[in-house]
Design a protein around this motif. Structure first.
Motif, PDB file in Angstrom:
ATOM      1  N   TYR A 255       0.816  -1.218   0.000  1.00 64.23           N
ATOM      2  CA  TYR A 255       0.000   0.000   0.000  1.00 64.23           C
ATOM      3  C   TYR A 255       0.849   1.268   0.000  1.00 64.23           C
ATOM      4  O   TYR A 255       0.419   2.307  -0.503  1.00 64.23           O
TER       5      TYR A 255
ATOM      6  N   THR B 285      -2.862   5.663  -0.474  1.00 63.61           N
ATOM      7  CA  THR B 285      -2.847   4.407   0.276  1.00 63.61           C
ATOM      8  C   THR B 285      -1.638   4.325   1.206  1.00 63.61           C
ATOM      9  O   THR B 285      -1.706   3.673   2.252  1.00 63.61           O
TER      10      THR B 285
ATOM     11  N   ILE C 119      -2.162   3.336   5.068  1.00 63.68           N
ATOM     12  CA  ILE C 119      -1.651   2.106   5.681  1.00 63.68           C
ATOM     13  C   ILE C 119      -0.720   2.412   6.843  1.00 63.68           C
ATOM     14  O   ILE C 119      -0.700   1.674   7.843  1.00 63.68           O
TER      15      ILE C 119
ATOM     16  N   CYS D  86     -14.617  -5.105   8.396  1.00 67.52           N
ATOM     17  CA  CYS D  86     -14.027  -3.810   8.697  1.00 67.52           C
ATOM     18  C   CYS D  86     -15.114  -2.970   9.338  1.00 67.52           C
ATOM     19  O   CYS D  86     -16.245  -2.921   8.841  1.00 67.52           O
TER      20      CYS D  86
ATOM     21  N   ALA E  30      -9.008  -4.074   3.632  1.00 66.27           N
ATOM     22  CA  ALA E  30      -8.276  -2.810   3.510  1.00 66.27           C
ATOM     23  C   ALA E  30      -8.951  -1.886   2.507  1.00 66.27           C
ATOM     24  O   ALA E  30      -8.859  -0.656   2.628  1.00 66.27           O
TER      25      ALA E  30
END
Length: 564
Positions: A295, A302, A306, A329, A358
């Protein structure tokens, strides 16, 4: 601040609900749009804090369902969230009935009021006891599922920990693993049947008290469907049967030949290669570290995301005793923090989860930076699943970090699995339509209905004498059927969009990523149909969409078969 340091305190809900009553009254009596808006924003702050405590409790409870403190707190939330939801709907009703509505719509946006219109149709004070009971039954199912202690090859395993054995190179081991899993469900057959029957009756009664013929329309409302409904979903499922199932059957014949099976038994379904499915190398910590590297390299957005996730330790991914099954999530508003929950088990699914969840977390992180109203920060769930399923494909350039020399194998495994999922997902959805249209069905009749759908959507599979699965009860392993009715079709709709992102990525990765960011950064400021079209893609309901996706995905898979 790290997740372990996030403070949790049970809120004084009586005081909070009294405040919400006052704010509802203030909105109703507001003489100006400014007064109404101020009261509405005060409501948002209160519910943000309460929602944060609920989310923290849920994470800590699912991480260890045996923890007595969070088990007690989870029971508190099961009982009280329906009461809080009712107060929230009072706020929405007051906004919808406001004499200043026209001015408020100009300021806050018409879509906000459309969303509130949908929400107020989802519940009523008269069904609060039923909603509380529904929450209790859902928790009972999760606790029963998480209690699995399955003896296998001298070990005692959870359902998640059994997964690698269900993909073993030895066919007899795969079969034995499915048999062991099936025995757990069969040994608890009465409880699983009873919990689901009570849920069906409960939800049906909720719907009837609110004036609906059955739970299906109420279920669609609770999924916040906007811009499409039951007829469009039915037509979509039929297109999957007509245009995707034949493509899957063709690929399944190739799989059967590839693994050298005389027939495709149920325990062969997820075993795609004769030398074994691709597995990521390294420990769970090394997989997470590779995810961070991926990421960081993917994009500036990203990379920032991350590092935040790792610095705040917003993961719990190891499968362990007492941990709830599955992966998810969630979002903690007060900390502007997503949280990723999973059960790593040493299969390629660990990487799938890391990219999938993610994707959800990244979308939540991006929305949080925009300081939107919660109603605009939140997407409907099919749009959320576009974020996650598309991320699985858009990270393709970095999959070698997990699979090294087996990357090509994983790419084919992932692509085929994505295509194979669509009929299954539609089967789960149609099953729920059958159940809620016929709430009087017995457990055996429900199982028979499931087996008929297997023939329709997965005609290539044989079940033999497998326990649990062979009697048509395999749907009980699908948590969404118990916990999130009518959610599962969202995965199918999203996968249809994700496969379009994949096709774009194969031609022009930068263009695909740019369109993805466009879609993600809209957050919940448009409907599902709106955000898909804004990214320049076809919706799953558009003519030709399923056919194009099926042809493109099948063609790539056939062209990338391993050479001997």
């Amino acid at each position: 601040m790290k997740f372990a340091e996030f403070p949790y305190e049970r809120p004084d809900l009586a005081a909070a609900m009294a405040q919400l009553d006052k704010l509802s009254d203030s909105i109703g009596h507001a003489r100006t749009a400014k007064e109404a808006k101020e009261a509405f924003l005060s409501f948002e702050k209160i519910t943000e804090q309460i929602g944060s405590m609920s989310s923290i409790c849920y994470v800590r409870h699912t991480v260890d369902t045996r923890d007595p403190f969070y088990e007690k707190e989870n029971t508190f939330w099961d009982e009280n969230l329906p009461l809080l939801m009712d107060k929230q709907l009072d706020i929405y009703r007051a906004m919808l009935a406001s004499g200043c509505r026209a001015e408020l719509e100009k300021d806050l946006g018409k879509l906000l009021f459309d969303k509130m219109e949908i929400e107020v149709k989802s519940a009523d004070p008269s069904i609060i006891p039923l909603m509380q009971e529904e929450n209790r039954l859902q928790t009972e199912y999760q606790r029963l599922y998480a209690s699995a202690q399955i003896p296998f090859q001298g070990k005692t395993l959870t359902v998640a920990q059994l997964t690698p054995y269900k993909q073993d190179r030895d066919r007899s081991v795969r079969k034995a693993a499915f048999e062991a899993e099936g025995r757990f469900f069969d040994e608890n057959r009465e409880q699983f049947d009873e919990i689901y029957d009570k849920l069906v009756q409960n939800r049906t009664e909720q719907a009837k008290r609110m004036g609906y013929e059955n739970f299906i329309p109420l279920g669609y409302i609770r999924m916040k469907r906007n811009g499409y409904g039951i007829p469009e979903v039915k037509a979509y499922r039929q297109k999957i049967v007509e245009e995707m199932v034949p493509a899957v059957c063709e690929l399944k014949k190739v799989q059967q030949q590839r693994i050298g099976a005389d027939s495709l038994q149920f325990f062969d379904d997820t075993f795609l290669f004769p030398d074994g499915n691709p597995i990521p190398f390294g420990s769970s910590d090394e997989i997470l570290a590779a995810g961070q590297q991926m990421y960081r390299a993917l994009s500036p957005e990203t990379a920032e995301f991350i590092d935040f996730m790792f610095d705040s330790q917003l993961f719990d991914v190891l499968a362990k005793e007492g941990k709830a099954p599955g992966g998810y999530c969630t979002y903690i508003p007060s900390q502007k923090s997503p949280f990723i929950f999973s059960n790593f088990n040493g299969t390629a699914g660990d990487v799938d989860v890391l990219t999938h969840e993610a994707g959800h977390a990244f979308a939540a992180y991006q929305a949080a930076k925009q300081n939107l109203l919660p109603e605009y920060a939140d997407n409907t769930l099919e749009a959320c699943e576009v974020h996650s399923m598309s991320m699985e494909f858009l990270t393709s350039d970095y999959h070698q970090l997990f699979f090294a020399d087996a990357t090509d194998k994983y790419q084919l495994f992932h692509a085929e699995s994505a295509v194979f999922f669509l009929p299954y997902g539609c089967m789960v959805d149609e099953f729920q339509h059958i159940v809620y249209e016929n709430p009087q069905l017995t457990p055996e009749q429900r199982n028979n209905a499931w087996m008929e759908l297997e023939k329709k959507y997965r005609p290539y599979l044989e079940f033999g004498d497998l326990p649990f699965y062979g009697r048509g009860a395999g749907w009980q392993r699908q948590m969404h059927i118990y916990l999130n009715p009518f959610y599962y079709i969202d995965y199918c709709l999203a996968q249809t969009v994700a496969l379009q992102f994949w096709a774009l990525y194969l031609k022009d990765p930068k263009n695909a990523w740019s369109r993805y960011l466009t879609l993600v950064n809209q957050a919940g400021t448009g409907t599902f149909v709106d955000v898909v079209k804004a990214a320049g893609l076809k919706t799953p309901f558009d003519d030709g969409c399923i056919r194009e996706v099926a042809e493109s995905a099948k063609g790539w898979c056939l062209a990338h078969q391993p050479t001997k």
